[in-house]
Design a protein around this motif. Sequence first.
Motif, mmCIF file in Angstrom:
data_model
loop_
_atom_site.group_PDB
_atom_site.id
_atom_site.type_symbol
_atom_site.label_atom_id
_atom_site.label_comp_id
_atom_site.label_asym_id
_atom_site.label_seq_id
_atom_site.Cartn_x
_atom_site.Cartn_y
_atom_site.Cartn_z
ATOM 1 N N ASP A 135 -6.288 6.832 -1.873
ATOM 2 C CA ASP A 135 -6.469 8.256 -2.155
ATOM 3 C C ASP A 135 -7.528 8.420 -3.249
ATOM 4 O O ASP A 135 -7.228 8.280 -4.427
ATOM 5 N N LEU A 136 -8.760 8.706 -2.856
ATOM 6 C CA LEU A 136 -9.852 8.828 -3.828
ATOM 7 C C LEU A 136 -9.645 10.024 -4.754
ATOM 8 O O LEU A 136 -9.918 9.946 -5.960
ATOM 9 N N ASP A 137 -9.148 11.122 -4.225
ATOM 10 C CA ASP A 137 -8.841 12.286 -5.048
ATOM 11 C C ASP A 137 -7.781 11.936 -6.092
ATOM 12 O O ASP A 137 -7.888 12.294 -7.266
ATOM 13 N N GLY A 138 -6.758 11.203 -5.665
ATOM 14 C CA GLY A 138 -5.726 10.768 -6.599
ATOM 15 C C GLY A 138 -6.258 9.818 -7.647
ATOM 16 O O GLY A 138 -5.825 9.845 -8.808
ATOM 17 N N PHE A 140 -9.334 9.798 -8.932
ATOM 18 C CA PHE A 140 -10.098 10.554 -9.927
ATOM 19 C C PHE A 140 -9.177 11.372 -10.835
ATOM 20 O O PHE A 140 -9.452 11.553 -12.019
ATOM 21 N N ALA A 141 -8.072 11.855 -10.272
ATOM 22 C CA ALA A 141 -7.081 12.548 -11.098
ATOM 23 C C ALA A 141 -6.475 11.601 -12.124
ATOM 24 O O ALA A 141 -6.222 11.974 -13.281
ATOM 25 N N LEU A 210 -16.308 15.718 -6.190
ATOM 26 C CA LEU A 210 -14.893 15.402 -6.340
ATOM 27 C C LEU A 210 -14.578 14.954 -7.757
ATOM 28 O O LEU A 210 -13.574 15.387 -8.353
ATOM 29 N N SER A 213 -14.567 17.853 -10.117
ATOM 30 C CA SER A 213 -13.413 18.744 -9.960
ATOM 31 C C SER A 213 -12.206 18.269 -10.758
ATOM 32 O O SER A 213 -11.211 18.980 -10.856
ATOM 33 N N HIS A 214 -12.315 17.067 -11.341
ATOM 34 C CA HIS A 214 -11.197 16.497 -12.102
ATOM 35 C C HIS A 214 -11.533 16.376 -13.583
ATOM 36 O O HIS A 214 -11.334 15.322 -14.202
#
Length: 239
Positions: A135-138, A140-141, A210, A213-214
């Motif tokens: 999960d790339l979004d996860g 970066f979060a 992306l 956005s974090h």
Amino acid sequence: MNPDSALPQGREKAAAVRSMFDAIAPRYDMLNRLLTFGMDGRWRQRAVRELGLPAGSRVLDLACGTGDLCRELEAAGYRAVGFDLSAGMLRAAQKHRDSGKLSAPMALGDALCLPVPPRSAHGITCGFALRNVVDLDGLFAELARAVRPGGRVSLLDVAEPSNPVMRIGHRLYFGRVVPLVGGLLSDRAAYAYLPKSAAYLPAADALVGLLASHEFEQVDHELLSSGIAQLITATRKPS
């Protein structure tokens, strides 16, 4: 991992990546030097330089593998801490510790759920593993959670040249030569997967957006060595 199968997703991907790196760990360093003609070392040095943090800063290295980036971080005066999903890679790193080339602590750890307090790191590096996370979004979060305001991240991965002639040559080398040599010297399935895994990566502008956005700013994307690698750097926004 079957070299002819479709790219795995979700939990299957995490398990496949862990198993693959366990299998290739004994000859991982040697093949990295051979297959990149030594350029991988220069890419890592560049990633560390771009952090631009004061000496003594605590920097986490995600997917630390055998400790290549940790050694570069220590050489630059940082306090490195490595995390990797693969126990095999961490065992291979022990030879560098035994030889005195590495002193950074390294532990099993998931980049999506780091065992560190919020805002406890001055910086984070990651070498050639963005395409391997589930999960790339996860991811970066999690970077935003772990890095303190004003801290820096420096992320390396593969890329594809924009020049049409270079792109054809790169596809032939990455798609044909790398699996052939990797299969002869290490694990065929793993080195067939590695070129295919580039398909997991979004386009450069999507990666930059992306990360921005974090809670990251000054996000910069640069192609290295005529476009066969990419470096993404960013600064954690102030609170």
